[in-house]
Design a protein around this motif. Sequence first.
Motif, PDB file in Angstrom:
ATOM      1  N   GLY A 436       0.736  -0.774  -0.129  1.00  0.00           N
ATOM      2  CA  GLY A 436      -0.138   0.288   0.067  1.00  0.00           C
ATOM      3  C   GLY A 436       1.032   1.269   0.151  1.00  0.00           C
ATOM      4  N   PRO A 437       1.476   1.467   0.714  1.00  0.00           N
ATOM      5  CA  PRO A 437       1.975   2.944   1.236  1.00  0.00           C
ATOM      6  C   PRO A 437       2.943   2.890   0.410  1.00  0.00           C
ATOM      7  N   GLY A 438       3.916   3.718   0.188  1.00  0.00           N
ATOM      8  CA  GLY A 438       5.408   3.620  -0.373  1.00  0.00           C
ATOM      9  C   GLY A 438       6.268   4.673   0.439  1.00  0.00           C
ATOM     10  N   LEU A 439       6.896   5.224  -0.810  1.00  0.00           N
ATOM     11  CA  LEU A 439       8.076   6.834  -0.065  1.00  0.00           C
ATOM     12  C   LEU A 439       7.125   7.797  -1.699  1.00  0.00           C
ATOM     13  N   GLY A 440       8.001   8.997  -1.392  1.00  0.00           N
ATOM     14  CA  GLY A 440       7.963  10.169  -2.369  1.00  0.00           C
ATOM     15  C   GLY A 440       6.827   9.977  -2.879  1.00  0.00           C
ATOM     16  N   GLU A 441       6.426  10.687  -3.431  1.00  0.00           N
ATOM     17  CA  GLU A 441       5.354  10.648  -4.078  1.00  0.00           C
ATOM     18  C   GLU A 441       4.035  10.362  -3.653  1.00  0.00           C
ATOM     19  N   VAL A 442       3.777   8.853  -3.131  1.00  0.00           N
ATOM     20  CA  VAL A 442       3.315   8.158  -2.998  1.00  0.00           C
ATOM     21  C   VAL A 442       2.963   7.423  -1.680  1.00  0.00           C
ATOM     22  N   ALA A 443       3.855   8.465  -0.816  1.00  0.00           N
ATOM     23  CA  ALA A 443       3.854   7.932   0.820  1.00  0.00           C
ATOM     24  C   ALA A 443       2.577   7.739   1.720  1.00  0.00           C
ATOM     25  N   ALA A 444       1.797   9.162   0.725  1.00  0.00           N
ATOM     26  CA  ALA A 444       0.463   9.382   1.529  1.00  0.00           C
ATOM     27  C   ALA A 444      -0.938   8.617   0.706  1.00  0.00           C
ATOM     28  N   ASN A 445      -0.836   8.794  -0.633  1.00  0.00           N
ATOM     29  CA  ASN A 445      -1.552   8.300  -1.087  1.00  0.00           C
ATOM     30  C   ASN A 445      -1.382   8.314  -2.977  1.00  0.00           C
ATOM     31  N   TYR A 446      -2.044   8.226  -4.070  1.00  0.00           N
ATOM     32  CA  TYR A 446      -1.781   7.557  -5.579  1.00  0.00           C
ATOM     33  C   TYR A 446      -2.159   8.362  -6.440  1.00  0.00           C
ATOM     34  N   ALA A 447      -2.378   9.547  -5.992  1.00  0.00           N
ATOM     35  CA  ALA A 447      -3.415  10.645  -6.441  1.00  0.00           C
ATOM     36  C   ALA A 447      -2.339  10.733  -7.311  1.00  0.00           C
ATOM     37  N   GLY A 448      -1.688  11.473  -7.079  1.00  0.00           N
ATOM     38  CA  GLY A 448      -0.651  11.829  -7.778  1.00  0.00           C
ATOM     39  C   GLY A 448      -0.618  11.454  -9.611  1.00  0.00           C
ATOM     40  N   ILE A 449      -0.158  10.538  -9.266  1.00  0.00           N
ATOM     41  CA  ILE A 449       0.698   9.636 -10.265  1.00  0.00           C
ATOM     42  C   ILE A 449      -0.818   9.698 -11.647  1.00  0.00           C
ATOM     43  N   SER A 450      -0.248   9.315 -12.793  1.00  0.00           N
ATOM     44  CA  SER A 450      -0.452   9.601 -13.743  1.00  0.00           C
ATOM     45  C   SER A 450      -1.482   8.359 -14.086  1.00  0.00           C
ATOM     46  N   ASP A 451      -2.692   8.835 -15.271  1.00  0.00           N
ATOM     47  CA  ASP A 451      -3.260   6.771 -15.789  1.00  0.00           C
ATOM     48  C   ASP A 451      -2.506   6.241 -15.929  1.00  0.00           C
ATOM     49  N   LEU A 452      -1.795   5.937 -16.432  1.00  0.00           N
ATOM     50  CA  LEU A 452      -0.708   5.129 -16.553  1.00  0.00           C
ATOM     51  C   LEU A 452       0.242   4.636 -15.730  1.00  0.00           C
TER      52      LEU A 452
END
Length: 482
Positions: A436-452
């Motif tokens: 589930g949780p990661g680091l960097g841009e996906v530390a809180a959620n994955y909303a900011g990444i692209s659809d691809l």
Amino acid sequence: MQSQLIIRILGILLMIFSITMVPPLAVAVIYGDGGGGAFFSGFLISLVTGLFLFLPRKKVRGELRTRDGFLVVVLFWAVLSLFGAIPLYLSSIDNFGLADAVFESFSGLTTTGATVIVGLDDLPHSVLFYRQQLQWLGGMGIIVLAVAILPMLGIGGMQLYRAETPGPVKDSKLTPRIAGTAKALWYIYLGLTIACALAYWGAGMSIFDAIGHSFSTVAIGGFSTHDESIGYFNNSQIELICIVFMIISGVNFSLHFAAVRGLSIDPYKRDPEFKVYLGIIGVVALIVTLVLVFQGGLGFSEAALDGLFHTVSIATTTGFATENFSTWPIFVPVLLIFASFIGGCAGSTGGGIKVIRFLLLFKQGAREIKKLIHPNAFFRIRVGETVLSENIIEAVWGFFATYVVLFFIFMLILMADGLDQVTAFSAVAACMNNLGPGLGEVAANYAGISDLSKWVLSIAMLFGRLEIFTLLVLFTPDFWRS
């Protein structure tokens, strides 16, 4: 390939799955949150599609062959995840596209716990309940898959016990029929869920939160009804309850079956994987605690609770949080992510490569060192008192090598899509390990990444949950040859 029989089974699965949209529909009515329409539409679409697939083939009979079994298992997760996205896509969540809905649904059913939703506290109760329920259903599916189905197909973590290893399958003597096995495991899974919900409720959660979090705790999913996850409650008793049930759920459910049936803890004491599992959690928790004390400036009691909670949460691939661990000092965030690669025990709701595989990889490495010293000697690998065949060792190496190759392919795609190395690495690790949780841009959620990237990570979740080969075999030409 018995295509008509497979389509019939898929129709049955969809009809059964449509029923799972009734509880969130009831929640929408009870709370009057206006979310009922999306779930009623999802119910009708799933039911009608299932009937359309089933009725023309209702008289089709036959026995599934191994090849058919692979396809049914993959379709179980892939198709149900796609149909599970329907009510999410039709719901009132702001700026929620198709890729978001599919990502959230895949994350739920594979018990990954990665989310693209921001503002959970403001969502309708029906949507919150549905997300938690998806994880609970996925967790039960994982147990039945790992213990009752995958051994028949000769794949997955449980194949490691086929050589009379003194592990769960031998000790528990599970019922000979798949239906009996599934029923026995279902009772244990349901019992743990009820116990967890009652414990949460007694510790101060509302009934709604207690049920929702018991679903995701026992499933080792990590979805929460609040943006701050378990940290929202700021309650050490709740955190301790969560720790206990995460550890229990990360254990092979066949061990639980044997312990319950025999009213004895001997199955746990005799199982090598269980001992290594607890040892890894203990060592990592100690390291994290010491770093938080000497580098993070926390008091020992606070550091011990935070360290143990996040170690258990990440190592079992649950993904709950009370703090933003990605900001912790020096190497701790990376250490925790690496712990998720090991994951839970085979036959548990946990993700990752599985403890037993790492145990065998370690033993194989030790054997190779011995061979350098004694080149003419012949060494056998043992787990407990049982000698393992070379086929099992080769299968573990094959799994690990394939896992590494797929990991880097997914990571390179994400980096080509614009993500930095830390974000890409941790996102793939979190999704393939069903963390589930990661680091960097996906530390809180994955909303900011692209659809691809969301589509790629959805596929990574499926590869991780289906133990890679179950899905990978479908891409080989030999599979489709009659």
